[in-house]
Design an enzyme around this catalytic site. Structure first.
Site, PDB file in Angstrom:
ATOM      1  CG  ASP A 299      -1.440   5.290  -4.496  1.00 49.76           C
ATOM      2  OD1 ASP A 299      -1.890   4.791  -4.037  1.00 49.76           O
ATOM      3  OD2 ASP A 299      -1.416   6.283  -5.437  1.00 49.76           O
TER       4      ASP A 299
HETATM    5  C1  26A Z   1      -1.024  -2.373 -12.701  1.00 56.56           C
HETATM    6  N1  26A Z   1      -1.799  -0.847 -12.296  1.00 56.56           N
HETATM    7  C2  26A Z   1      -2.678  -0.862 -13.815  1.00 56.56           C
HETATM    8  C3  26A Z   1      -0.548  -0.342 -12.059  1.00 56.56           C
HETATM    9  C4  26A Z   1      -1.980   0.913 -11.712  1.00 56.56           C
HETATM   10  C5  26A Z   1      -0.401   1.638 -10.472  1.00 56.56           C
HETATM   11  N2  26A Z   1       0.282   1.187  -9.864  1.00 56.56           N
HETATM   12  C6  26A Z   1       0.878   0.235 -10.176  1.00 56.56           C
HETATM   13  N3  26A Z   1       0.053  -0.402 -10.880  1.00 56.56           N
HETATM   14  N4  26A Z   1      -1.883   2.066 -12.111  1.00 56.56           N
HETATM   15  C7  26A Z   1      -1.705   3.018 -11.477  1.00 56.56           C
HETATM   16  N5  26A Z   1      -1.199   2.869 -10.664  1.00 56.56           N
HETATM   17  C8  26A Z   1      -0.957   4.357  -9.993  1.00 56.56           C
HETATM   18  O1  26A Z   1      -1.768   4.886  -8.775  1.00 56.56           O
HETATM   19  C9  26A Z   1      -0.824   5.935  -8.832  1.00 56.56           C
HETATM   20  C10 26A Z   1      -2.793   6.761  -8.238  1.00 56.56           C
HETATM   21  O2  26A Z   1      -3.177   5.978  -7.483  1.00 56.56           O
HETATM   22  C11 26A Z   1       0.277   5.869 -11.296  1.00 56.56           C
HETATM   23  O3  26A Z   1       1.078   5.293 -11.161  1.00 56.56           O
HETATM   24  C12 26A Z   1      -0.324   6.844  -9.973  1.00 56.56           C
HETATM   25  O4  26A Z   1       0.185   7.399  -9.483  1.00 56.56           O
END
Ligand code: 26A
Length: 344
Positions: A299
C-alpha cells in the site's frame, strides 16, 4: 487545485499480533496472504484482542495508500471514501486520516461495526484475515450526495483498492465511467490473489476503466491462472493486462507489478502503435534487520507511486517514490509512516 486524488476502499482497523506457524496452521492460513474470513476464523479476533502484545493500527489497503500518497503530496491532496460503523474503531481510523491530512468522507452504518483485519505476523511475512463488517455495506449513492460528488468532480485521479471489488462494483464502475467521460486517470490495485481468482468478471470490467493497474507477483500469477494464460512470466502477464479492452481510448494503460526485492516491472501498451514499452526498476533494498514488519508495504508503494503520478512525475520517478515510501513504511509498525515527515 485541491484534492486531485480520490481513493475508494474498505476502512479497517488492523489488529496486529506476532504469531507462530502453528497458529497459522490451526486456522489454515498461509504466511503471506489476505483473505476474507469464514466462520471458522472468527475466534481469531477475540484471541487477538486478548493478546497483550496486540497493536490496534489504522489499516484498510486503499486507506493506507491514501495516507501514503498524502504523506508525499502537498496538503489537501487526497480524499478517501469507505464505510464504517459508529464506534471507537472508526474514531481511531478518522484520527489517523486527520493526522495524515487525508480528507475522510465515510459512509456511517448504524447497524454494523467497523471492519477489522487480523494482521498475523510471522517474521517478515504477514497473513491478513478480514471481517469486513460495516465496510461491506458501502453503496454508490453515498458518492452521489452533492457534498461528496463535488470531490469526485474536482478530482483528476482515482484509486480503487481491488479489495473493494467484493463490496460495491457499482461504485467502482460509477467512478470509472466518470473518469472515462472526463478523460481522467483511473487506477486499480489487484490487492490479493483471491481477487483475480474469485472476482474475475468484476475485475475484468473494472480494468476496462483503468489506465493504471498495480499488483504484485502472486496477484499477477493468480490473474494468469484465472485467465488461462499459458505463462508465469510477469512481463507477459503485464502485457496481457495492458492490452485488455478499455473504455477511454485516449489513455494508454500501464501495468506495474512489484516482485519483492526483484525489480519492479512496468509495461505500457500503446494502442495506437500496437506496441509495448517494457521497463524494470530496482527496489530500495533495506537491511533485513531494519524491517519491523511488512504489513502495508504494498500500500505504501501504491501511495508513493500515486503521489508521483498525481504530481505529473515520470513513470520512473513515480515508481521510485513508491519504492522509497515502501522502504519507510516497513521500518514502522503496521501500515504507517515516520513522523516528523521525511522528504523524498
Ligand atoms: C476485503 N479484504 C480482505 C480487505 C483487506 C484489506 N483491506 C481491504 N479489504 N484485507 C486486508 N486488508 C488491509 O491490507 C493492509 C495491508 O496491505 C489490511 O487492513 C492492511 O492494513
Amino acid at each position: 487545485m485541491s484534492f486531485p486524488l480520490v481513493a475508494l476502499g474498505n476502512p479497517l482497523l488492523d489488529l496486529q499480533v506476532d504469531v507462530d506457524a502453528e497458529y497459522l496452521a490451526k486456522y489454515d492460513l498461509k504466511a503471506n496472504d489476505a483473505i476474507l474470513i469464514e466462520p471458522k476464523h472468527l475466534p481469531i479476533f477475540k484471541e487477538c484482542l486478548a493478546n497483550p502484545t496486540v497493536k490496534s493500527i489504522a489499516g484498510g489497503a486503499a486507506q493506507n495508500a491514501a495516507r501514503g500518497a498524502q504523506y508525499v503530496l502537498p496538503e489537501d491532496s487526497v480524499v478517501y471514501f469507505g464505510s464504517v460503523g459508529k464506534d471507537e474503531y472508526s474514531e481511531l481510523l478518522l484520527k489517523a486520516n486527520e493526522t495524515a491530512g487525508v480528507k475522510t468522507l465515510y459512509q456511517y452504518q448504524a447497524d454494523h461495526e467497523t471492519g477489522k483485519c487480523a494482521a498475523l505476523i510471522t517474521g517478515h511475512d504477514r497473513s491478513l484475515a478480514t471481517d469486513l463488517a460495516a465496510a461491506n455495506h458501502f453503496t454508490p449513492d453515498h458518492l452521489d450526495k452533492p457534498e461528496n460528488w463535488k470531490y469526485v468532480q474536482g478530482a483528476k485521479f482515482f484509486y480503487i483498492g481491488g479489495f473493494h471489488l467484493t463490496v460495491s462494483p457499482e461504485a467502482i464502475y460509477k467512478l470509472g465511467q466518470h473518469a472515462a467521460d472526463e478523460n481522467k486517470d483511473f487506477s486499480l490495485n489487484l490487492s490479493a490473489p483471491f481477487i483475480p481468482q474469485f472476482f474475475k468478471d468484476v475485475l475484468d470490467k473494472s480494468i476496462t476503466f483503468a489506465n493504471y493497474v498495480i499488483g504484485n507477483e502472486t496477484e499477477a500469477a493468480a490473474y494468469a491462472e484465472s485467465h488461462g494464460l499459458q505463462t508465469t512470466d510477469l512481463k507477459e502477464i503485464a502485457k496481457y493486462i495492458a492490452k485488455e479492452p478499455k473504455v477511454n481510448a485516449q489513455k494508454n494503460r500501464t501495468v506495474i507489478i512489484t516482485h519483492g526485492l526483484e525489480p519492479t516491472i512496468a509495461v505500457t501498451y500503446d494502442s495506437a502503435a500496437d506496441s509495448y514499452q517494457v521497463n524494470e526498476y530496482p527496489v530500495h533494498a533495506l537491511d533485513s534487520d531494519k524491517i519491523k514488519d511488512t504489513n502495508g508495504a504494498g500500500d505504501a508503494f501504491a501511495g508513493g507511486l500515486l503521489a508521483g503520478l498525481v504530481n505529473g512525475d515520470s513513470l520512473q520517478q513515480s515508481i521510485d517514490k513508491g519504492q522509497w515510501l515502501a522502504k519507510l513504511s516497513i521500518q514502522e509498525v503496521g501500515p504507517s509512516f515516520p513522523y516528523p515527515k521525511l522528504a523524498y
